[in-house]
Design an enzyme around this catalytic site. Structure first.
Site, mmCIF file in Angstrom:
data_model
loop_
_atom_site.group_PDB
_atom_site.id
_atom_site.type_symbol
_atom_site.label_atom_id
_atom_site.label_comp_id
_atom_site.label_asym_id
_atom_site.label_seq_id
_atom_site.Cartn_x
_atom_site.Cartn_y
_atom_site.Cartn_z
ATOM 1 N N HIS A 33 32.092 43.350 35.781
ATOM 2 C CA HIS A 33 31.145 42.337 35.300
ATOM 3 C C HIS A 33 30.325 42.834 34.105
ATOM 4 O O HIS A 33 29.857 42.035 33.308
ATOM 5 C CB HIS A 33 30.264 41.861 36.454
ATOM 6 N N ASP A 67 28.747 48.331 28.289
ATOM 7 C CA ASP A 67 27.589 48.859 27.564
ATOM 8 C C ASP A 67 26.313 48.904 28.402
ATOM 9 O O ASP A 67 25.247 49.236 27.883
ATOM 10 C CB ASP A 67 27.327 48.010 26.300
ATOM 11 N N ASP A 101 30.318 37.626 49.514
ATOM 12 C CA ASP A 101 29.001 37.322 50.084
ATOM 13 C C ASP A 101 28.512 35.942 49.696
ATOM 14 O O ASP A 101 27.719 35.343 50.432
ATOM 15 C CB ASP A 101 27.957 38.333 49.576
ATOM 16 N N ASP A 127 41.127 41.083 52.722
ATOM 17 C CA ASP A 127 42.316 41.486 53.489
ATOM 18 C C ASP A 127 41.860 42.207 54.747
ATOM 19 O O ASP A 127 40.652 42.368 54.973
ATOM 20 C CB ASP A 127 43.303 42.317 52.641
HETATM 21 C C1 HEM Z 1 40.493 37.471 37.682
HETATM 22 C C2 HEM Z 1 39.271 37.726 37.695
HETATM 23 C C3 HEM Z 1 38.389 37.888 38.895
HETATM 24 C C4 HEM Z 1 37.766 36.936 39.639
HETATM 25 C C5 HEM Z 1 37.821 35.433 39.431
HETATM 26 C C6 HEM Z 1 37.002 37.618 40.666
HETATM 27 C C7 HEM Z 1 36.200 36.994 41.589
HETATM 28 C C8 HEM Z 1 35.527 37.631 42.617
HETATM 29 C C9 HEM Z 1 34.674 36.977 43.578
HETATM 30 C C10 HEM Z 1 34.321 35.499 43.581
HETATM 31 C C11 HEM Z 1 34.228 37.914 44.442
HETATM 32 C C12 HEM Z 1 33.289 37.705 45.624
HETATM 33 C C13 HEM Z 1 31.865 37.879 45.192
HETATM 34 C C14 HEM Z 1 30.895 37.532 46.316
HETATM 35 O O1 HEM Z 1 30.858 36.377 46.735
HETATM 36 O O2 HEM Z 1 30.201 38.443 46.794
HETATM 37 C C15 HEM Z 1 34.793 39.168 44.035
HETATM 38 C C16 HEM Z 1 34.571 40.359 44.663
HETATM 39 C C17 HEM Z 1 35.006 41.558 44.175
HETATM 40 N N1 HEM Z 1 35.656 41.781 42.989
HETATM 41 FE FE1 HEM Z 1 36.503 40.391 41.816
HETATM 42 N N2 HEM Z 1 37.212 38.961 40.549
HETATM 43 C C18 HEM Z 1 38.036 39.182 39.484
HETATM 44 C C19 HEM Z 1 38.428 40.404 38.986
HETATM 45 C C20 HEM Z 1 37.957 41.611 39.448
HETATM 46 C C21 HEM Z 1 38.149 42.881 38.783
HETATM 47 C C22 HEM Z 1 38.888 43.067 37.467
HETATM 48 C C23 HEM Z 1 37.542 43.822 39.546
HETATM 49 C C24 HEM Z 1 37.409 45.304 39.330
HETATM 50 C C25 HEM Z 1 38.166 46.019 38.568
HETATM 51 C C26 HEM Z 1 36.991 43.146 40.703
HETATM 52 C C27 HEM Z 1 36.393 43.769 41.768
HETATM 53 C C28 HEM Z 1 35.842 43.118 42.851
HETATM 54 C C29 HEM Z 1 35.355 43.802 44.028
HETATM 55 C C30 HEM Z 1 35.445 45.295 44.305
HETATM 56 C C31 HEM Z 1 34.803 42.817 44.847
HETATM 57 C C32 HEM Z 1 34.147 43.013 46.197
HETATM 58 C C33 HEM Z 1 32.659 43.163 46.107
HETATM 59 C C34 HEM Z 1 32.052 43.372 47.493
HETATM 60 O O3 HEM Z 1 32.785 43.590 48.460
HETATM 61 O O4 HEM Z 1 30.831 43.304 47.595
HETATM 62 N N3 HEM Z 1 37.254 41.804 40.600
HETATM 63 N N4 HEM Z 1 35.576 38.965 42.913
#
Ligand code: HEM
Ligand SMILES: *[C@@H]1O[C@H](CO)[C@@H](O)[C@H](O)[C@H]1NC(C)=O
Ligand SMILES: *[C@@H]1O[C@H](CO)[C@@H](O)[C@H](O)[C@H]1NC(C)=O
Length: 361
Positions: free
Chosen positions: A70, A91, A204, A216
């Protein structure tokens, strides 16, 4: 001695003096090749103990990995071409201008980890941009089967707020996500590689009534279960019905994003997706490779110092092979790669289970 022989000797001498990298001893006898890296051992010890609660792959590690994305994805060559400010990439602007950036809709929930990390960055006097990438790399090294990411130090602490609308939303169509990520320099297959991160993830805020709901069944393992389970037919909502950015999931207690569901089935990305199910090494290697790019968006890597030595080597663990969850069969798989048949997988024994939430840190 012939000229050739002298030349050979001189070359040998040069090679001998250039070959062993410079060694600098840091505190506690740890050795690095550049003295500027020593301070990162102090940061490492501090965050492993006090941010990741004793080197865990828990909520804070997951959120720290998410934050690397992000912060970094706030970078748009297209906006620059239009004569606008397109963001500084990795940054630290998401921390420096948290008031602005964590209010962007796609950044919902990241304010929590930004505020948890900030005191560590201030205490150790490292730039916000460096700290965010370092914490993500250390956090994911705590996950079973996790990668060892490159870490380059030296990002400036001076930044400007990223423009809004650069972070993909889980409700975005694949075309929208591919275009946005393409603008930042990622191919469709590289998006799949990046989404290996969702193997250690929970939500969350998409359904705020069920925080900690994993994507998963093994959210503390950087394994391929995520790539299997997203291909199972969706049958239920883990919480209180459908939310924007959510689709049916296959298992009680499991959450599926609309975007993950689409990218898993898109003909442009389905084969890369499926390939990881039987190839954990490639899942890890490709994630390491694509993270090199993500972590340096907006920077010239040659201006930075390689401190990768400080990133822990993940524990050697033998992960079990990917498996169909109990109660599921191959008939529940929505295979989408036209070129390669879906692999044969074992099925976990016993009755269908419920996936437990990731406990809050
Ligand atoms: C295609 C683009 C992506 C979308 C649309 C997306 C969307 C999301 C969403 C909606 C969540 C849940 C957030 C919440 O409700 O707490 C999430 C969690 C997460 N995303 Fe993505 N994501 C994307 C790409 C990525 C990338 C590139 C990374 C890291 C390299 C990433 C790492 C994570 C991780 C580690 C979580 C879990 C956070 C937690 O467990 O608190 N995501 N993502
Ligand atoms: C980085 O910038 C923030 C303000 O955005 C400041 O509070 C912090 O002290 C700076 N850190 C360093 C190492 O200069
Ligand atoms: C679930 O939705 C129903 C109806 O919309 C509502 O009455 C209930 O409070 C919700 N439950 C939770 C836990 O949010």
């Amino acid at each position: 001695m012939s000229f050739k022989a002298i030349f050979a000797l001189v070359s040998l001498a040069v090679a001998a003096s250039a070959a062993p990298p410079r060694q600098v001893e840091c505190s506690a006898g740890r050795v690095v090749s550049n003295a500027a890296c020593c301070q990162w051992f102090d940061v490492l010890d501090d965050i492993q103990e006090n941010l990741f609660d004793g080197s865990e792959c828990g909520e804070d590690a997951h959120e720290s990995l998410r934050l690397t994305f992000h912060d970094a994805i706030g970078f748009s060559p297209m906006l620059f071409r239009e004569g606008k400010f397109g963001g500084g990439g990795a940054d630290g602007s998401i921390m420096a201008f948290a008031q602005i950036e964590t209010a962007f809709h796609a950044n919902i929930g990241v304010d929590e980890i930004v505020e948890e990390q900030r005191p560590f960055a201030l205490k150790h006097q490292v730039s916000f941009g460096d700290f965010i990438q370092f914490a993500g790399a250390v956090g994911v090294s705590n996950c079973a089967g996790g990668p060892r990411l490159q870490f380059l130090a030296g990002r400036s602490n001076i930044s400007q707020p990223s423009p809004d609308l650069l972070v993909p939303e889980p409700s975005d169509l694949t075309d929208t996500i591919f275009a946005r990520m393409g603008d930042a320099g990622f191919s469709p297959n590289e998006i799949v590689d990046l989404l290996a991160s969702h193997s250690v993830a929970a939500q969350d805020k998409v359904d705020p009534t069920i925080p900690g709901t994993p994507f998963d069944s093994t959210p503390s393992s950087f394994d391929a279960q995520f790539f299997v389970e997203t291909l199972l037919k969706g049958v239920l909502f883990p919480g209180n019905g459908s939310n924007v950015g959510e689709v049916l999931s296959p298992l009680k207690g499991e959450f599926r994003l609309f975007s993950d569901n689409e990218i898993a089935r898109d003909p442009r990305t389905a084969c890369e997706w499926q390939s990881f199910i039987t190839d954990h090494d490639s899942m890890v290697t490709k994630f390491e490779t694509v993270m090199v790019k993500l972590a340096t968006l907006g920077h010239n890597p040659l201006d930075l110092i390689d401190c990768s030595e400080v990133i822990p080597v993940p524990k050697a663990v033998t992960l079990p092979p990917a498996i169909l969850p109990a109660g599921k069969s191959l008939g529940d798989i929505q295979a989408a790669c036209a070129a390669t048949p879906f692999p044969r997988l074992g099925t976990a024994p016993g009755p269908a289970t419920t996936i437990a939430p990731v406990p809050p840190a």
